[in-house]
Design an enzyme around this catalytic site. Structure first.
Site, PDB file in Angstrom:
ATOM      1  N   SER A   1      -1.556 -12.783  -5.039  1.00 12.76           N
ATOM      2  CA  SER A   1      -2.647 -11.933  -5.553  1.00 12.76           C
ATOM      3  C   SER A   1      -2.025 -10.873  -6.455  1.00 12.76           C
ATOM      4  O   SER A   1      -0.871 -10.463  -6.230  1.00 12.76           O
ATOM      5  CB  SER A   1      -3.350 -11.239  -4.387  1.00 12.76           C
ATOM      6  OG  SER A   1      -4.158 -10.178  -4.873  1.00 12.76           O
TER       7      SER A   1
ATOM      8  N   TYR B   1      -2.663  -6.343   3.151  1.00 14.69           N
ATOM      9  CA  TYR B   1      -2.855  -7.470   2.222  1.00 14.69           C
ATOM     10  C   TYR B   1      -1.803  -7.452   1.107  1.00 14.69           C
ATOM     11  O   TYR B   1      -1.181  -8.474   0.797  1.00 14.69           O
ATOM     12  CB  TYR B   1      -4.265  -7.385   1.640  1.00 14.69           C
ATOM     13  CG  TYR B   1      -4.670  -8.544   0.773  1.00 14.69           C
ATOM     14  CD1 TYR B   1      -5.034  -9.761   1.333  1.00 14.69           C
ATOM     15  CD2 TYR B   1      -4.708  -8.421  -0.616  1.00 14.69           C
ATOM     16  CE1 TYR B   1      -5.427 -10.825   0.526  1.00 14.69           C
ATOM     17  CE2 TYR B   1      -5.098  -9.478  -1.423  1.00 14.69           C
ATOM     18  CZ  TYR B   1      -5.460 -10.675  -0.847  1.00 14.69           C
ATOM     19  OH  TYR B   1      -5.839 -11.732  -1.647  1.00 14.69           O
TER      20      TYR B   1
ATOM     21  N   ILE C   1     -11.816 -12.720  -8.456  1.00 12.30           N
ATOM     22  CA  ILE C   1     -12.415 -14.045  -8.610  1.00 12.30           C
ATOM     23  C   ILE C   1     -13.802 -14.002  -7.966  1.00 12.30           C
ATOM     24  O   ILE C   1     -13.957 -13.472  -6.861  1.00 12.30           O
ATOM     25  CB  ILE C   1     -11.546 -15.115  -7.910  1.00 12.30           C
ATOM     26  CG1 ILE C   1     -10.094 -15.069  -8.440  1.00 12.30           C
ATOM     27  CG2 ILE C   1     -12.151 -16.507  -8.063  1.00 12.30           C
ATOM     28  CD1 ILE C   1      -9.927 -15.293  -9.930  1.00 12.30           C
TER      29      ILE C   1
HETATM   30  P1  NAI Z   1     -12.260 -17.326   1.395  1.00 19.66           P
HETATM   31  O1  NAI Z   1     -12.341 -16.350   2.520  1.00 19.66           O
HETATM   32  O2  NAI Z   1     -13.512 -17.725   0.688  1.00 19.66           O
HETATM   33  O3  NAI Z   1     -11.551 -18.666   1.932  1.00 19.66           O
HETATM   34  C1  NAI Z   1     -10.387 -18.631   2.723  1.00 19.66           C
HETATM   35  C2  NAI Z   1     -10.323 -19.899   3.562  1.00 19.66           C
HETATM   36  O4  NAI Z   1      -9.165 -19.795   4.403  1.00 19.66           O
HETATM   37  C3  NAI Z   1     -11.544 -20.052   4.486  1.00 19.66           C
HETATM   38  O5  NAI Z   1     -12.024 -21.364   4.417  1.00 19.66           O
HETATM   39  C4  NAI Z   1     -10.981 -19.720   5.867  1.00 19.66           C
HETATM   40  O6  NAI Z   1     -11.632 -20.396   6.924  1.00 19.66           O
HETATM   41  C5  NAI Z   1      -9.529 -20.182   5.719  1.00 19.66           C
HETATM   42  N1  NAI Z   1      -8.656 -19.557   6.701  1.00 19.66           N
HETATM   43  C6  NAI Z   1      -8.633 -18.262   7.100  1.00 19.66           C
HETATM   44  N2  NAI Z   1      -7.714 -18.080   8.055  1.00 19.66           N
HETATM   45  C7  NAI Z   1      -7.130 -19.292   8.272  1.00 19.66           C
HETATM   46  C8  NAI Z   1      -6.122 -19.752   9.150  1.00 19.66           C
HETATM   47  N3  NAI Z   1      -5.532 -18.945  10.024  1.00 19.66           N
HETATM   48  N4  NAI Z   1      -5.765 -21.062   9.097  1.00 19.66           N
HETATM   49  C9  NAI Z   1      -6.373 -21.897   8.223  1.00 19.66           C
HETATM   50  N5  NAI Z   1      -7.343 -21.524   7.376  1.00 19.66           N
HETATM   51  C10 NAI Z   1      -7.719 -20.236   7.409  1.00 19.66           C
HETATM   52  O7  NAI Z   1     -11.169 -16.735   0.403  1.00 19.66           O
HETATM   53  P2  NAI Z   1     -10.908 -17.027  -1.161  1.00 19.66           P
HETATM   54  O8  NAI Z   1     -11.470 -15.900  -1.925  1.00 19.66           O
HETATM   55  O9  NAI Z   1     -11.288 -18.403  -1.523  1.00 19.66           O
HETATM   56  O10 NAI Z   1      -9.308 -16.851  -1.191  1.00 19.66           O
HETATM   57  C11 NAI Z   1      -8.402 -17.935  -1.145  1.00 19.66           C
HETATM   58  C12 NAI Z   1      -7.001 -17.398  -1.395  1.00 19.66           C
HETATM   59  O11 NAI Z   1      -6.972 -16.722  -2.647  1.00 19.66           O
HETATM   60  C13 NAI Z   1      -6.531 -16.385  -0.348  1.00 19.66           C
HETATM   61  O12 NAI Z   1      -5.166 -16.562  -0.109  1.00 19.66           O
HETATM   62  C14 NAI Z   1      -6.801 -15.052  -1.040  1.00 19.66           C
HETATM   63  O13 NAI Z   1      -5.964 -14.050  -0.532  1.00 19.66           O
HETATM   64  C15 NAI Z   1      -6.461 -15.411  -2.463  1.00 19.66           C
HETATM   65  N6  NAI Z   1      -7.056 -14.506  -3.453  1.00 19.66           N
HETATM   66  C16 NAI Z   1      -8.423 -14.395  -3.599  1.00 19.66           C
HETATM   67  C17 NAI Z   1      -8.938 -13.538  -4.549  1.00 19.66           C
HETATM   68  C18 NAI Z   1     -10.410 -13.390  -4.765  1.00 19.66           C
HETATM   69  O14 NAI Z   1     -10.808 -12.554  -5.578  1.00 19.66           O
HETATM   70  N7  NAI Z   1     -11.254 -14.155  -4.106  1.00 19.66           N
HETATM   71  C19 NAI Z   1      -8.059 -12.719  -5.397  1.00 19.66           C
HETATM   72  C20 NAI Z   1      -6.657 -12.919  -5.145  1.00 19.66           C
HETATM   73  C21 NAI Z   1      -6.184 -13.792  -4.215  1.00 19.66           C
END
Ligand code: NAI
Length: 245
Positions: free
Chosen positions: A140, A153, A186
């Site tokens: 990130s 984070y 995002i």
């Molecule tokens: P989200 O919360 O929509 O999806 C995350 C997914 O990871 C979910 O399906 C959740 O069930 C799963 N998850 C959570 N803990 C888990 C575990 N212990 N084991 C297996 N799966 C697990 O998040 P999003 O926004 O899609 O983010 C995805 C990645 O992108 C993350 O690493 C986040 O930190 C990173 N990110 C997101 C940004 C954003 O603006 N949405 C910006 C920068 C980075």
């Protein structure tokens, strides 16, 4: 681009992970999608199914070291090869440092950083034997710039970046590339729910004046996972509309 290859994506039930899984399948990869509960993966599995590629769903909590070893061993024995790993699973537990609980610190480090270690460790044996493989970690921009209210984070994502570079150095001689992408804002349910004034303020900090889409991140992941990035390792690609230069 990825015909005959197998890609594993963690945290693939929704959001960016879902977009990455569908995008890699559109590029020809068979995909293994993992998340905390296998039922949560149905929507992604259906979307991948439409591409005509094979999809396998696995329940995996990435914080569980032994479970990761077991699940990746299963994947290695069920698939011809294990070519791409995307460490996408991530969580936030925001709060000011003074009030941040130990539990919130530990939870974020456990999923974002230890989870990345667990799954990377679990694929390396197979990839080393194959003498090929690509790992893409989702970091990130906060892991580079820091952010008030996100000490846990930011530290976890900075850790992911240093982990990426260390693993890249360690695995390069076995023809395994390790890179990271650093998304900015995002669009998600979270950004959709922001009040207009907060949203406008955020947009002012982004030179391209818009939030990114999950597909913007997925396209960068696909590039790094492809042979077009054959000479790229240990790199962090910002997907942030110029937020961080
Ligand atoms: P989200 O919360 O929509 O999806 C995350 C997914 O990871 C979910 O399906 C959740 O069930 C799963 N998850 C959570 N803990 C888990 C575990 N212990 N084991 C297996 N799966 C697990 O998040 P999003 O926004 O899609 O983010 C995805 C990645 O992108 C993350 O690493 C986040 O930190 C990173 N990110 C997101 C940004 C954003 O603006 N949405 C910006 C920068 C980075």
């Amino acid at each position: 681009m990825f015909e005959g290859k197998t890609a594993v994506i963690t945290g693939a039930a929704r959001g960016i992970g879902q977009a990455i899984a569908v995008n890699l399948a559109e590029g020809g990869a068979n995909v293994v999608i993992c998340d905390l509960e296998s039922e949560w993966l149905e929507e992604t599995a259906e979307a991948v199914g439409k591409t005509g590629r094979k999809v396998v769903c696995k329940e995996l909590n990435v914080t569980d070291h032994d479970a990761a070893q077991t699940v990746f061993q299963e994947i290695a024995s069920e698939c011809n090869s294990l070519d791409i790993l995307v460490n996408n699973a991530g969580i936030t537990r925001d709060g000011l440092l003074m009030r941040m609980s130990e539990a919130d610190w530990d939870a974020v480090l456990a999923v974002n950083l230890k989870g990345t270690f667990n799954c990377t460790k679990a694929v390396t044996r197979t990839m080393m034997k194959q003498r090929s493989g690509v790992i893409v970690n989702i970091a990130s921009v906060i892991g580079i710039s820091g952010n008030a209210g996100q000490a846990n984070y930011g530290a976890s994502k900075a850790g992911v970046i240093a982990f990426t570079k260390s693993a890249a150095k360690e695995l390069a001689s076995r023809n395994i590339r390790v890179n990271a992408v650093a998304p900015g804002f995002i669009t998600s349910k979270m950004t959709d729910a922001l009040p207009d004034e907060v949203r406008d303020k955020l947009l002012e900090s982004i030179p391209l004046r818009k939030f990114g889409n999950p597909v913007d991140v997925a396209d960068a992941v696909a590039f790094l996972a492809s042979d077009r990035a054959a000479y790229v390792t240990g790199e962090v690609l910002n997907i942030s509309g110029g937020m961080l230069m």
